[in-house]
Scaffold this motif. Structure first.
Motif, PDB file in Angstrom:
ATOM      1  N   ALA A 117      44.823  20.073  31.923  1.00 48.32           N
ATOM      2  CA  ALA A 117      43.984  18.869  31.994  1.00 48.32           C
ATOM      3  C   ALA A 117      42.925  18.933  30.901  1.00 48.32           C
ATOM      4  O   ALA A 117      42.623  17.932  30.237  1.00 48.32           O
ATOM      5  N   GLY A 118      42.377  20.135  30.706  1.00 51.75           N
ATOM      6  CA  GLY A 118      41.347  20.315  29.686  1.00 51.75           C
ATOM      7  C   GLY A 118      41.876  20.013  28.296  1.00 51.75           C
ATOM      8  O   GLY A 118      41.190  19.413  27.466  1.00 51.75           O
ATOM      9  N   LEU A 119      43.117  20.389  28.054  1.00 57.04           N
ATOM     10  CA  LEU A 119      43.734  20.150  26.745  1.00 57.04           C
ATOM     11  C   LEU A 119      43.794  18.642  26.440  1.00 57.04           C
ATOM     12  O   LEU A 119      43.491  18.201  25.342  1.00 57.04           O
ATOM     13  N   LEU A 120      44.179  17.875  27.451  1.00 54.54           N
ATOM     14  CA  LEU A 120      44.298  16.428  27.279  1.00 54.54           C
ATOM     15  C   LEU A 120      42.923  15.785  27.054  1.00 54.54           C
ATOM     16  O   LEU A 120      42.777  14.826  26.303  1.00 54.54           O
ATOM     17  N   LEU A 121      41.894  16.350  27.721  1.00 55.48           N
ATOM     18  CA  LEU A 121      40.543  15.776  27.642  1.00 55.48           C
ATOM     19  C   LEU A 121      39.699  16.397  26.531  1.00 55.48           C
ATOM     20  O   LEU A 121      38.582  15.959  26.286  1.00 55.48           O
ATOM     21  N   GLY A 122      40.241  17.446  25.898  1.00 51.28           N
ATOM     22  CA  GLY A 122      39.463  18.135  24.864  1.00 51.28           C
ATOM     23  C   GLY A 122      38.348  18.973  25.457  1.00 51.28           C
ATOM     24  O   GLY A 122      37.280  19.109  24.860  1.00 51.28           O
ATOM     25  N   LEU A 123      38.577  19.539  26.652  1.00 51.56           N
ATOM     26  CA  LEU A 123      37.570  20.356  27.332  1.00 51.56           C
ATOM     27  C   LEU A 123      38.189  21.699  27.721  1.00 51.56           C
ATOM     28  O   LEU A 123      39.417  21.852  27.726  1.00 51.56           O
ATOM     29  N   LEU A 124      37.328  22.661  28.053  1.00 52.00           N
ATOM     30  CA  LEU A 124      37.736  23.957  28.621  1.00 52.00           C
ATOM     31  C   LEU A 124      38.654  24.766  27.709  1.00 52.00           C
ATOM     32  O   LEU A 124      39.453  25.558  28.199  1.00 52.00           O
ATOM     33  N   GLN A 125      38.523  24.577  26.404  1.00 52.03           N
ATOM     34  CA  GLN A 125      39.428  25.280  25.503  1.00 52.03           C
ATOM     35  C   GLN A 125      38.808  26.537  24.901  1.00 52.03           C
ATOM     36  O   GLN A 125      39.442  27.234  24.134  1.00 52.03           O
ATOM     37  N   GLN A 126      37.537  26.817  25.225  1.00 56.78           N
ATOM     38  CA  GLN A 126      36.967  28.067  24.717  1.00 56.78           C
ATOM     39  C   GLN A 126      37.038  29.145  25.802  1.00 56.78           C
ATOM     40  O   GLN A 126      37.261  28.854  26.976  1.00 56.78           O
ATOM     41  N   ALA A 127      36.858  30.378  25.392  1.00 56.08           N
ATOM     42  CA  ALA A 127      36.847  31.472  26.360  1.00 56.08           C
ATOM     43  C   ALA A 127      35.604  31.302  27.230  1.00 56.08           C
ATOM     44  O   ALA A 127      34.550  30.912  26.724  1.00 56.08           O
ATOM     45  N   PRO A 128      35.707  31.562  28.548  1.00 52.82           N
ATOM     46  CA  PRO A 128      34.522  31.423  29.409  1.00 52.82           C
ATOM     47  C   PRO A 128      33.319  32.196  28.867  1.00 52.82           C
ATOM     48  O   PRO A 128      32.190  31.694  28.906  1.00 52.82           O
ATOM     49  N   GLU A 129      33.561  33.382  28.316  1.00 50.52           N
ATOM     50  CA  GLU A 129      32.439  34.167  27.780  1.00 50.52           C
ATOM     51  C   GLU A 129      31.746  33.431  26.635  1.00 50.52           C
ATOM     52  O   GLU A 129      30.537  33.491  26.483  1.00 50.52           O
ATOM     53  N   ALA A 130      32.531  32.726  25.841  1.00 47.76           N
ATOM     54  CA  ALA A 130      31.949  31.984  24.724  1.00 47.76           C
ATOM     55  C   ALA A 130      31.065  30.855  25.258  1.00 47.76           C
ATOM     56  O   ALA A 130      30.005  30.570  24.708  1.00 47.76           O
ATOM     57  N   TRP A 131      31.505  30.213  26.342  1.00 50.29           N
ATOM     58  CA  TRP A 131      30.675  29.168  26.959  1.00 50.29           C
ATOM     59  C   TRP A 131      29.366  29.778  27.480  1.00 50.29           C
ATOM     60  O   TRP A 131      28.283  29.271  27.224  1.00 50.29           O
TER      61      TRP A 131
END
Ligand SMILES: [Zn+2]
Length: 456
Positions: free
Chosen positions: A384-398
């Motif tokens: 879902a994140g891929l389609l919305l352009g979200l959640l594509q970084q590593a959690p640690e990076a966030w």
């Protein structure tokens, strides 16, 4: 699952059916590059970028063009004020725009046509309009004759009287009708100009988009997008020019318009002084939260832009990335696009519903116990994140965002110094370092693998 889009032209939700499913075409009006853009200008690239993702997923082949307007009186003015050629302004701010959009997670479109690279196309289109009786040359100008196009006003749903009243049209002696608009205008030697059959001059704004859409996407395109502020006169004029230049053929089959951003209850505009430049916002907030905030309202609705909206987006992303961090040990499978997310987006790009679904899936993932359920929910979150352009970084990076690598190295060095101090029983030094880090918002955790640190 049908894709339904609200078509401004017909004022209803319609099932989207491309002319050619093997080559779906979309054109979105891009920026005039003379300054940094404000956050309101980022809404179309963000929302139409999500639509582009959805179209690619459904049809495979999409040709998406978003132009750069690099000849304009505002650019001329900026160049004059700074004593530089217009290309110095346009190159700089086209680059800044590309960087700002990349910062917001907007993928570059397939094509980024620049107006100044299409002058021969523009001239050829104007000549066709003159030859077919839809335009006329007068005093170095070429004007489109609105009376020559019976459907003028259909897109914006205005009658000609209202259009004249609303648009503050310039009355000029060389116009046959006050509503006629400029396709070409003469340039004095201090202004950018190109040779043309009507003398040295430059194109009007509207004709650029018609010429670039024709050059890259063809006479008839599937989707044309842009802000609702462009519906009239810009898009109305694009329709008139393109339809008349193409012998009456439909120009854009689906017209999509996004609502504007409101800023403290007032419509955002530079004249109000409440500018929120993307360039600045990206340094003040996590970029992904700005993207989330832009998607948090339905694209056709106005969006109340405030710090509260951004903060709420940060908190939601904290929860989503927190879930992904908890799932770090779960083996990753191929991302899966959840049916509910795709169906929300197929419902006229209902991003608030898609985002709600994302949070619902994360909630389920936090409760799930079986490894299979956890793996599949993780795959759904990422899909879902891929389609919305979200959640594509590593959690640690966030969670470690907003920091540079140099600062991370400094903190790590302090942590190691504290370890060494403890090992040599210098507890005063070890406590001193802990206090210093705590004041900076750095928390230390003792784990079986050693001391870990994180920002609070
Ligand atoms: Zn345009």
């Amino acid at each position: 699952m049908e894709l339904r889009l609200y078509n401004t032209l017909t004022r209803q939700l319609e099932v989207f059916e491309p002319q050619d499913p093997n080559r779906v075409t979309m054109y979105v009006c891009g920026p005039t590059v003379y300054n940094y853009v404000h956050i309101g200008n980022a809404r179309p690239p963000v929302v139409f970028g999500v639509l582009a993702n959805l179209l690619r997923r459904r049809y495979g082949r999409l040709v998406y063009a978003r132009n750069i307007t690099d000849v304009d009186d505002k650019i001329n003015q900026a160049a004059r004020e700074q004593g530089v050629p217009i290309s110095a302004i346009t190159d700089r701010f086209a680059q800044a725009y590309a960087e700002d959009m990349a910062g917001l997670g907007v993928e570059a479109p397939d094509l980024t046509p620049h107006a100044t690279a299409h002058i021969p196309h523009i001239i050829a289109m104007i000549e066709r309009l003159i030859d077919s009786g839809h335009a006329y040359a007068a005093e170095g100008h070429v004007l489109f004759s609105v009376a020559s196009y019976a459907d003028y006003g259909r897109l914006s749903g205005r009658d000609p009287e209202e259009m004249l009243a609303g648009a503050r049209v310039e009355v000029a002696p060389y116009k046959r009708d006050p509503g006629d608009f400029v396709l070409w205008k003469p340039s004095t030697p201090d202004l950018p100009g190109w040779d043309s059959p009507w003398g040295v001059g430059r194109p009007g704004w509207h004709i650029e988009c018609s010429a670039m859409a024709e050059a890259h996407l063809g006479d008839s395109i599937d989707i044309h997008g842009g802000g609702i502020d462009l519906q009239f006169p810009h898009h109305e004029n694009e329709v008139a020019q393109s339809t008349c230049a193409h012998g009456g053929q439909v120009f854009a089959r689906y017209w999509l318009h996004n609502g504007l951003l409101n800023f403290g209850g007032a419509k955002m505009s530079k004249s109000l002084g409440n500018v929120a430049l993307v360039h600045e916002l990206l340094t003040l907030h996590p970029p992904e939260a700005l993207r989330y905030a832009l998607l948090s309202a339905h694209y056709r609705q106005p969006l109340e832009w405030s710090d509260a909206v951004i903060e709420q987006s940060v908190r939601t992303l904290d929860r989503l990335y927190g879930t992904l961090r908890d799932l770090a040990g779960v083996p990753a499978t191929e991302p899966i696009v959840p049916v509910a997310v795709e169906s929300a987006l197929c419902d006229d790009l209902n991003t608030p519903a898609a985002l709600a679904e994302l949070s619902r899936i994360a909630g389920e993932a936090r409760k799930a116990e079986s490894p299979i359920a956890r793996a599949s929910l993780k795959a759904e979150l990422l899909g879902a994140g891929l389609l919305l352009g979200l959640l594509q970084q590593a959690p640690e990076a966030w969670f470690n965002r907003g920091t540079d690598a140099g600062d991370d190295a400094r903190i790590q060095a302090l942590v190691e110094e504290r370890n060494a101090a403890k090992a040599s029983r210098d507890f005063a030094r070890a406590d001193g370092i802990r206090r210093q880090l705590a004041e900076e918002g750095i928390l230390l955790e003792d784990t079986p693998q050693g001391v870990r640190w994180r920002r609070a």
